[in-house]
Write a protein that holds these residues in place. Structure first.
Motif, PDB file in Angstrom:
ATOM      1  N   LEU A 271      45.630  80.946 -74.662  1.00  0.00           N
ATOM      2  CA  LEU A 271      44.946  82.240 -74.708  1.00  0.00           C
ATOM      3  C   LEU A 271      43.547  82.077 -75.301  1.00  0.00           C
ATOM      4  N   GLN A 272      43.423  81.320 -76.381  1.00  0.00           N
ATOM      5  CA  GLN A 272      42.109  81.093 -76.974  1.00  0.00           C
ATOM      6  C   GLN A 272      41.179  80.386 -75.991  1.00  0.00           C
ATOM      7  N   ILE A 273      41.734  79.429 -75.255  1.00  0.00           N
ATOM      8  CA  ILE A 273      40.908  78.701 -74.281  1.00  0.00           C
ATOM      9  C   ILE A 273      40.434  79.638 -73.170  1.00  0.00           C
ATOM     10  N   SER A 274      41.340  80.469 -72.669  1.00  0.00           N
ATOM     11  CA  SER A 274      40.956  81.388 -71.589  1.00  0.00           C
ATOM     12  C   SER A 274      39.932  82.414 -72.065  1.00  0.00           C
ATOM     13  N   LYS A 275      40.011  82.855 -73.318  1.00  0.00           N
ATOM     14  CA  LYS A 275      39.024  83.798 -73.847  1.00  0.00           C
ATOM     15  C   LYS A 275      37.656  83.145 -73.996  1.00  0.00           C
ATOM     16  N   GLY A 276      37.630  81.830 -74.150  1.00  0.00           N
ATOM     17  CA  GLY A 276      36.350  81.130 -74.288  1.00  0.00           C
ATOM     18  C   GLY A 276      35.460  81.301 -73.071  1.00  0.00           C
ATOM     19  N   ALA A 277      36.055  81.618 -71.910  1.00  0.00           N
ATOM     20  CA  ALA A 277      35.253  81.806 -70.695  1.00  0.00           C
ATOM     21  C   ALA A 277      34.412  83.079 -70.748  1.00  0.00           C
ATOM     22  N   TYR A 278      34.683  83.992 -71.717  1.00  0.00           N
ATOM     23  CA  TYR A 278      33.861  85.189 -71.870  1.00  0.00           C
ATOM     24  C   TYR A 278      32.495  84.855 -72.468  1.00  0.00           C
ATOM     25  N   TYR A 279      32.392  83.745 -73.186  1.00  0.00           N
ATOM     26  CA  TYR A 279      31.172  83.414 -73.915  1.00  0.00           C
ATOM     27  C   TYR A 279      30.199  82.637 -73.026  1.00  0.00           C
ATOM     28  N   PRO A 280      28.888  82.750 -73.321  1.00  0.00           N
ATOM     29  CA  PRO A 280      27.907  81.937 -72.581  1.00  0.00           C
ATOM     30  C   PRO A 280      28.034  80.472 -72.975  1.00  0.00           C
ATOM     31  N   THR A 281      27.543  79.622 -72.126  1.00  0.00           N
ATOM     32  CA  THR A 281      27.549  78.185 -72.411  1.00  0.00           C
ATOM     33  C   THR A 281      26.104  77.699 -72.512  1.00  0.00           C
ATOM     34  N   LEU A 282      25.869  76.806 -73.444  1.00  0.00           N
ATOM     35  CA  LEU A 282      24.532  76.266 -73.670  1.00  0.00           C
ATOM     36  C   LEU A 282      24.616  74.751 -73.545  1.00  0.00           C
ATOM     37  N   ASN A 317      24.031  79.486 -69.485  1.00  0.00           N
ATOM     38  CA  ASN A 317      24.763  80.214 -68.449  1.00  0.00           C
ATOM     39  C   ASN A 317      25.499  81.382 -69.087  1.00  0.00           C
ATOM     40  N   ILE A 318      25.225  82.563 -68.575  1.00  0.00           N
ATOM     41  CA  ILE A 318      25.842  83.782 -69.127  1.00  0.00           C
ATOM     42  C   ILE A 318      26.782  84.358 -68.076  1.00  0.00           C
ATOM     43  N   PRO A 319      28.068  84.413 -68.361  1.00  0.00           N
ATOM     44  CA  PRO A 319      29.005  84.986 -67.385  1.00  0.00           C
ATOM     45  C   PRO A 319      28.793  86.497 -67.260  1.00  0.00           C
ATOM     46  N   ILE A 320      28.640  86.946 -66.050  1.00  0.00           N
ATOM     47  CA  ILE A 320      28.427  88.379 -65.804  1.00  0.00           C
ATOM     48  C   ILE A 320      29.564  88.944 -64.949  1.00  0.00           C
ATOM     49  N   LEU A 321      29.786  88.345 -63.806  1.00  0.00           N
ATOM     50  CA  LEU A 321      30.871  88.807 -62.944  1.00  0.00           C
ATOM     51  C   LEU A 321      31.427  87.604 -62.188  1.00  0.00           C
ATOM     52  N   ASN A 322      32.735  87.401 -62.278  1.00  0.00           N
ATOM     53  CA  ASN A 322      33.366  86.274 -61.570  1.00  0.00           C
ATOM     54  C   ASN A 322      34.651  86.702 -60.871  1.00  0.00           C
ATOM     55  N   GLY A 323      34.602  87.925 -60.344  1.00  0.00           N
ATOM     56  CA  GLY A 323      35.754  88.415 -59.589  1.00  0.00           C
ATOM     57  C   GLY A 323      36.995  88.636 -60.443  1.00  0.00           C
ATOM     58  N   PHE A 324      36.819  89.035 -61.705  1.00  0.00           N
ATOM     59  CA  PHE A 324      37.926  89.300 -62.648  1.00  0.00           C
ATOM     60  C   PHE A 324      38.738  88.047 -62.983  1.00  0.00           C
ATOM     61  N   ALA A 325      38.222  86.861 -62.648  1.00  0.00           N
ATOM     62  CA  ALA A 325      39.007  85.645 -62.866  1.00  0.00           C
ATOM     63  C   ALA A 325      39.275  85.425 -64.352  1.00  0.00           C
ATOM     64  N   THR A 326      38.245  85.563 -65.188  1.00  0.00           N
ATOM     65  CA  THR A 326      38.429  85.341 -66.626  1.00  0.00           C
ATOM     66  C   THR A 326      39.387  86.369 -67.221  1.00  0.00           C
ATOM     67  N   ARG A 327      39.179  87.640 -66.868  1.00  0.00           N
ATOM     68  CA  ARG A 327      40.041  88.698 -67.420  1.00  0.00           C
ATOM     69  C   ARG A 327      41.488  88.484 -67.009  1.00  0.00           C
ATOM     70  N   ASN A 328      41.715  88.103 -65.755  1.00  0.00           N
ATOM     71  CA  ASN A 328      43.091  87.893 -65.289  1.00  0.00           C
ATOM     72  C   ASN A 328      43.725  86.663 -65.934  1.00  0.00           C
TER      73      ASN A 328
END
Length: 441
Positions: A271-282, A317-328
């Motif tokens: 769960l922690q790993i999947s939530k990490g996709a909400y954050y930007p990457t540098l 890279n700032i995640p904005i919209l990825n077809g609800f993949a991260t949320r799902n």
């Protein structure tokens, strides 16, 4: 020469005979299973795989470095990479470079991956330990089954020897007119029945030996055998412990709950790993490249020095919209946590239920063993009384045969109940936390 051949042949027969006489102890069987069982080997490979996963996760903290080299020859109208002039001549050019990249921040997913790899390794170790305990118990059960069948065979053979002696005695009494001929026929029928039971008992010994050999992955079924020994009853104090004490000890020592809890920790880490996709990457990058062309009159080294260049910078890279993949993915991880929490609760319930059944079974086995011992004592006295009466013609062969049959069955039942009691005690000891390799027989 002939004598030498005879001596060698004799030695070969002796060695072969010695090999066939090899009999396995319980400790040897358990250790061999732990060293060679396929399920254990598979579980050990799982641990090796987890070590590789951990190496992968650790490697994510290192920068990526890649080098590249290209050589090309152009003919016709083209642009010289050095002068940037158009020409129709043929020229050779070469490019080389090195690029370095490093993740400065990726939502802490690399950190979580390392933590997950450690949890996964522990889970695999717990699973291996559980498999070893299970295999040890299976081997012990198979070993005791062979001993039980051998004891039954000895009992029936001894009983048949007594019956054969009784046939001779009855023949004398019939010849002397003390007993009717029908009594002799009755005793002979008993002997025939016992021979059938001997055949069945021998087959039971063979089948139990084959079963244990298969469990140990030993292909020499015919040559495999175990040491004949009288196994005592050790660990009877387990039956006198409160069942609650065994359950509490099992919760701390058994691997069923530990495995379930470890899987729950893995689900929480996912769960922690999947939530990490909400954050930007540098990501930081650095690149160096240079070019050479044979159309340039300068020598090779000078061109490499004069035509080189570097590039460096940061990529955000700032995640904005990825077809609800991260949320799902986050939702799936949360569902998986709830599922594994249910499995933890179920593992605790199953363990308690299993221990209650094992505890009740052990106490019942103890009572059965004690009752069988008392029954054998009574049946032995009854048999001796019937034998004395039969020898003087005070009872008929049918009644005597029935008394002997009850005595024979009482002996077999005592042996069966004894080894059943021994095995059930070992099960309780395992649940209480006694290592499988330290079980006493």
């Amino acid at each position: 020469m002939r004598k030498l051949i005879i001596i060698c042949f004799t030695l070969l027969i002796s060695v072969a005979g010695f090999a066939q006489e090899k009999k396995w102890t319980l400790q040897e069987c358990v250790q061999y299973a732990l060293d060679n069982n396929i399920s254990i080997k598979q579980s050990e490979l799982d641990i090796e795989s987890r070590a590789i996963d951990r190496s992968d996760a650790t490697g994510a903290f290192l920068p990526t470095v890649n080098g590249s080299v290209s050589i090309s020859e152009r003919t016709g109208l083209s642009f010289d990479p050095i002068t940037n002039n158009a020409s129709t001549e043929t020229f050779l050019s070469a490019n080389g470079g090195i690029n370095l990249g490093y993740n400065l921040f990726d939502g802490l997913r690399n950190v979580r991956q390392v933590q997950r790899a450690k949890l996964s390794t522990v889970a695999s170790e717990y699973n291996l330990a559980k498999i070893k305990d299970d295999i040890s118990l299976f081997v012990a059960n198979g070993f005791l089954d062979i001993i039980l069948n051998k004891e039954n065979l000895k009992t029936i053979e001894a009983q048949n020897a007594v019956t054969l002696e009784q046939i001779e005695r009855t023949q004398e009494l019939v010849d002397g007119g003390v007993l009717p001929k029908g009594d002799l026929l009755e005793i002979k029928a008993t002997a025939a029945s016992e021979r059938q039971r001997i055949v069945a008992a021998r087959n039971a010994v063979i089948l139990s030996r084959v079963s244990l050999a298969q469990l140990l992955a030993i292909q020499d079924y015919q040559g495999f055998d175990v040491v004949d020994s009288e196994y005592g009853i050790f660990g009877e104090e387990m039956v006198d412990k409160p069942v609650e004490a065994i359950i509490e000890s099992a919760k701390d020592s058994r691997f069923e709950i530990k495995i379930a809890e470890q899987n729950l920790s893995l689900a929480e880490k996912d769960l922690q790993i999947s939530k990490g996709a909400y954050y930007p990457t540098l990501r930081a990058f650095f690149g160096y490249n240079t070019t050479y062309s044979d159309s340039d009159p300068r020598d090779f080294v000078d061109q490499l020095y004069l035509n080189d260049g570097v590039n460096y910078g940061l990529t955000l890279n700032i995640p904005i919209l990825n077809g609800f993949a991260t949320r799902n993915n986050v939702k799936r991880s949360k569902i998986n946590i709830r599922r594994n929490q249910n499995l933890v609760d179920q593992a605790k319930l199953d363990l308690e239920s299993t221990i209650y059944q094992a505890y009740t079974g052990a106490r019942a086995a103890k009572e059965s063993y004690e009752a069988a011992a008392a029954a054998l004592e009574s049946q032995e006295l009854a048999y001796e009384y019937a034998r004395l009466r039969y020898d003087v013609g005070r009872t008929n062969a049918f009644d005597f045969s029935q008394s002997k049959l009850r005595y024979d069955n009482a002996q077999i039942e005592l042996t069966r109940s004894k080894y059943d009691y021994i095995f059930r005690i070992k099960v309780l000891e395992l649940y209480f936390g006694v290592p499988a390799t330290e079980l006493k027989f």
